[in-house]
Scaffold this motif. Structure first.
Motif, PDB file in Angstrom:
ATOM      1  N   TYR A 195       0.826  -1.204   0.000  1.00 37.80           N
ATOM      2  CA  TYR A 195       0.000   0.000   0.000  1.00 37.80           C
ATOM      3  C   TYR A 195       0.868   1.265   0.000  1.00 37.80           C
ATOM      4  CZ  TYR A 195      -3.093  -3.703   1.416  1.00 37.80           C
ATOM      5  OH  TYR A 195      -3.779  -4.891   1.465  1.00 37.80           O
ATOM      6  N   VAL A 200      -2.552   6.003   2.419  1.00 33.48           N
ATOM      7  CA  VAL A 200      -2.720   6.065   3.870  1.00 33.48           C
ATOM      8  C   VAL A 200      -2.917   7.516   4.313  1.00 33.48           C
ATOM      9  CG1 VAL A 200      -1.644   5.571   6.099  1.00 33.48           C
ATOM     10  CG2 VAL A 200      -1.393   3.955   4.202  1.00 33.48           C
ATOM     11  N   HIS A 203      -6.445   8.529   3.442  1.00 33.44           N
ATOM     12  CA  HIS A 203      -7.360   7.891   4.391  1.00 33.44           C
ATOM     13  C   HIS A 203      -7.416   8.690   5.692  1.00 33.44           C
ATOM     14  CE1 HIS A 203      -8.366   5.045   7.658  1.00 33.44           C
ATOM     15  NE2 HIS A 203      -9.100   4.409   6.759  1.00 33.44           N
ATOM     16  N   PRO A 223      -4.747  -1.060   5.206  1.00 31.30           N
ATOM     17  CA  PRO A 223      -4.853   0.151   6.038  1.00 31.30           C
ATOM     18  C   PRO A 223      -5.970   1.079   5.593  1.00 31.30           C
ATOM     19  CG  PRO A 223      -2.875   0.200   4.670  1.00 31.30           C
ATOM     20  CD  PRO A 223      -3.422  -1.190   4.586  1.00 31.30           C
ATOM     21  N   GLN A 226      -9.420   0.057   7.122  1.00 35.35           N
ATOM     22  CA  GLN A 226      -9.640   0.249   8.548  1.00 35.35           C
ATOM     23  C   GLN A 226     -10.535   1.480   8.770  1.00 35.35           C
ATOM     24  OE1 GLN A 226      -8.420  -2.189  10.607  1.00 35.35           O
ATOM     25  NE2 GLN A 226      -7.820  -3.038   8.634  1.00 35.35           N
TER      26      GLN A 226
END
Length: 286
Positions: A195, A200, A203, A223, A226
């Motif tokens: 990833y 991330v 996100h 990730p 989540q």
């Protein structure tokens, strides 16, 4: 018993003494190890043609306290497979370059990736469609190899929804682009192992802005999955050196078809308007 290989050996050793229902369960979970982390026990039971209680007893007979720790072994294995290095896969391709069945092998794996889409997303799709339908604005992001399905999603969705933006993060502008996220927006985030840092970061920015997240990825352990408000899953298995994006593209098309169906005649009018403009502007060769 914390590895799939150890569990497989345990099942193989005990297989001859198992009941017919346990043997049927064993065959299915080992033959479809990549599906175990992505489906509920009930869904797996339907596919294996056994009762959910049978799967639970099967897991306990192997020394597990319940279904969750049994499933965790497969989840850990699937997550680890996603992080294999491209060079390692490339070496395998070179070693097997003289095999005559390479084309058949590739197509078989791609068809398996596609076949799993329905099983893992059938109950997830309505939630994703509802999330997009209620969104104030939609932002789309996919970085590095994940940019391809993200761009395809943005291009097709924009045909009938003007309030959509593709986050590119070019020339180090991602931080500035992410500032546009607001409460009520939806960030559609694509990704698969390994990833990217940008995914991330996006996100985290969406969570901070209280925007909703639709994660379209390869694992519930990703990730970007989540704390996502909805998650759609695709497989990336491939005998080639690079993860396959065939299932990801198919998932984009399935999702947008359902979004369009829910949007109704207004969306159709939007597509007709854009299509006429493209033809009139000379966008297409005659």
């Amino acid at each position: 018993m914390n590895s799939l290989s150890t569990l497989t050996e345990r099942i193989q050793a005990a297989f001859a003494c198992m009941s017919p229902q346990f043997q049927q369960s064993a065959r299915y979970v080992l033959d479809h190890a990549d599906q175990v982390p992505l489906m509920s026990m009930r869904q797996l039971a339907v596919q294996a043609q056994v009762q959910p209680a049978t799967l639970l007893r099967f897991a306990r007979s192997l020394g597990f306290d319940g279904w969750a720790p049994f499933k965790a072994v497969f989840t850990q294995a699937l997550h680890g497979q996603g992080a294999r290095r491209y060079a390692e896969q490339a070496r395998a391709v070179v070693r097997n370059r003289r095999k005559e069945d390479r084309l058949a092998q590739v197509l078989t794996v791609q068809m398996d990736n596609l076949a799993v889409l329905r099983e893992v997303n059938e109950t997830r799709l309505p939630q994703a469609v509802a999330l997009l339908s209620k969104a104030k604005r939609v932002f789309v992001a996919g970085f590095r190899a994940s940019f391809a399905p993200a761009f395809s999603f943005h291009y097709q969705y924009r045909l009938f929804r003007p309030s959509i933006a593709l986050l590119r993060g070019e020339s180090g502008t991602l931080d500035m682009d992410l500032r546009a996220l607001q409460k009520g927006d939806v960030l559609v985030l694509f990704g698969f192992a390994p990833y990217s840092q940008e995914a991330v970061l996006a996100h985290g920015a969406a969570r901070q802005a209280q925007a909703h997240i639709l994660a379209i990825c390869d694992s519930l352990l990703a990730p970007i999955a989540q704390q996502a408000d909805a998650t759609l899953l695709f497989g990336t298995d491939s005998p080639s050196f690079f993860p396959s994006l065939v299932a990801a593209q198919a998932l984009v098309e399935v999702l947008l078809e359902q979004v369009l169906a829910k949007a109704g005649s207004r969306a159709v009018s939007g597509i007709e308007l854009v299509e006429n403009q493209l033809h009139q502007s000379g966008a297409y060769w005659k």
